[in-house]
Design a protein around this motif. Structure first.
Motif, PDB file in Angstrom:
ATOM      1  N   PRO A  31      36.484  13.653 -21.340  1.00 47.40           N
ATOM      2  CA  PRO A  31      35.771  12.803 -22.304  1.00 47.40           C
ATOM      3  C   PRO A  31      35.026  13.635 -23.348  1.00 47.40           C
ATOM      4  N   ARG A  32      34.815  13.017 -24.497  1.00 48.18           N
ATOM      5  CA  ARG A  32      34.113  13.702 -25.586  1.00 48.18           C
ATOM      6  C   ARG A  32      32.934  12.835 -26.039  1.00 48.18           C
ATOM      7  N   PRO A  33      31.787  13.003 -25.401  1.00 47.17           N
ATOM      8  CA  PRO A  33      30.630  12.167 -25.762  1.00 47.17           C
ATOM      9  C   PRO A  33      30.153  12.471 -27.169  1.00 47.17           C
ATOM     10  N   ASP A  34      29.645  11.438 -27.825  1.00 52.75           N
ATOM     11  CA  ASP A  34      29.140  11.571 -29.186  1.00 52.75           C
ATOM     12  C   ASP A  34      27.637  11.816 -29.117  1.00 52.75           C
ATOM     13  N   TYR A  35      27.262  13.080 -28.939  1.00 53.21           N
ATOM     14  CA  TYR A  35      25.842  13.396 -28.872  1.00 53.21           C
ATOM     15  C   TYR A  35      25.624  14.839 -29.279  1.00 53.21           C
TER      16      TYR A  35
END
Length: 314
Positions: A31-35
């Protein structure tokens, strides 16, 4: 009972540095969290955070236990949280035991946990099978226990040492529950079978390694990624760091905002990455799991995965 999870394979003997490098190599698959991660705060234990959050989600291996050994203080910490009215869950990539058996295991270790407080990747798989039964014959990679023969929604055949190529080729898909007794002969047989006829591969435990006492063992995620690279078959993963695992935790903690939930884990690329993608706060435990002995500042800098807090042990 002798542990038969592999501690070496095809010249690979896992250690924390190797495991970190492998997770980094596979980062594009995660996953590639947006943070934008801020600096992590070092704390002596979980205690300073006890009143700051409403719910706590714990990884098991490397946080609560290593193999069958309970990490000192873990039982007392969960008991303290529950006594103060906090919600507690265990979110584990364990895939061999049924929900009832896994809960009983934690209870035997001294943890006061009920079945509804345990979410395993095995449960996530079974939930999926119950909602969407799979057609055909499925080869199940698991130890020869009664639990491995009770998966819902499938007609299954055990994949164990001694299986023939003909038996493998007759399967319409494969479910990887456990790496117990997995070896190079079996792996090459399955690789060749999937090359002859690509079929679905569902993996209940995405972990590459697991801490068991004084060593790391190679887990189904490691072998599944090798199969993907060698055959082109894309596995379907259940468990951390993938979204369904954290969605299940949020569902069981309905009414509590994600930012008021603390995920406590020992692995940046599974526990911390997946929880950050789900909007949870995160605490990395550094002394007992897959990052034990590593330069954490360097690992965080290289990976870009920063927990909110770091502690040696809960």
């Amino acid at each position: 009972m002798e542990d038969t999870h592999p501690t070496a394979f095809a010249g690979v003997t896992p250690d924390p540095a190797w495991a970190f490098d492998q997770y980094q190599r596979l980062r594009h698959q995660l996953p590639r969290p947006d943070y934008n991660p801020g600096p992590s705060q070092a704390i002596p234990s979980l205690e300073p955070l006890q009143e700051r959050f409403d719910a706590f989600v714990f990884d098991a291996f490397g946080v609560l236990n290593t193999g069958m050994a309970v990490i000192p203080g873990a039982v007392e910490r969960l008991a303290s949280l529950q006594a103060s009215g906090k919600s507690v869950l265990v979110l584990s990539n364990a895939a061999t035991a049924s929900q009832a058996a896994l809960t009983a295991k934690y209870q035997a270790m001294g943890f006061d946990l009920a079945e509804h407080q345990v979410i395993s990747s095995r449960w996530l798989l079974e939930d999926s099978l119950g909602r969407e039964p799979r057609n055909g014959l499925w080869g199940v990679i698991a130890p020869p226990t009664s639990d491995s023969q009770t998966l819902p929604g499938i007609h299954q055949h055990p994949v164990r040492p001694g299986i023939t190529d003909l038996e493998l080729d007759a399967c319409d898909g494969f479910i990887f529950l456990s790496s117990e007794d997995w070896n190079e002969v079996l792996h090459e047989q399955l690789t060749a079978s999937l090359k002859r006829r690509p079929r679905p591969l569902e993996v209940a435990n995405p972990d590459l390694v697991a801490p068991r006492g004084d060593c790391l063992t190679l887990e189904p995620g490691f072998f599944a990624h090798r199969l993907r690279e060698d055959t082109g078959v894309s596995p379907q993963f259940f468990g951390k760091p993938y979204a369904p695992a954290f969605a299940a935790a949020l569902t069981r903690l309905a009414g509590i905002p994600a930012h008021r939930i603390l995920m406590v884990g020992d692995t940046l690329h599974t526990d911390i990455l997946g929880a950050r993608a789900a909007g949870m706060a995160t605490l990395l435990v550094s002394s007992h799991g897959s990052l034990a002995g590593m330069d954490l500042d360097s690992c965080i800098r290289q990976s870009g995965i920063a927990p909110d807090f770091i502690t040696p042990s809960i």
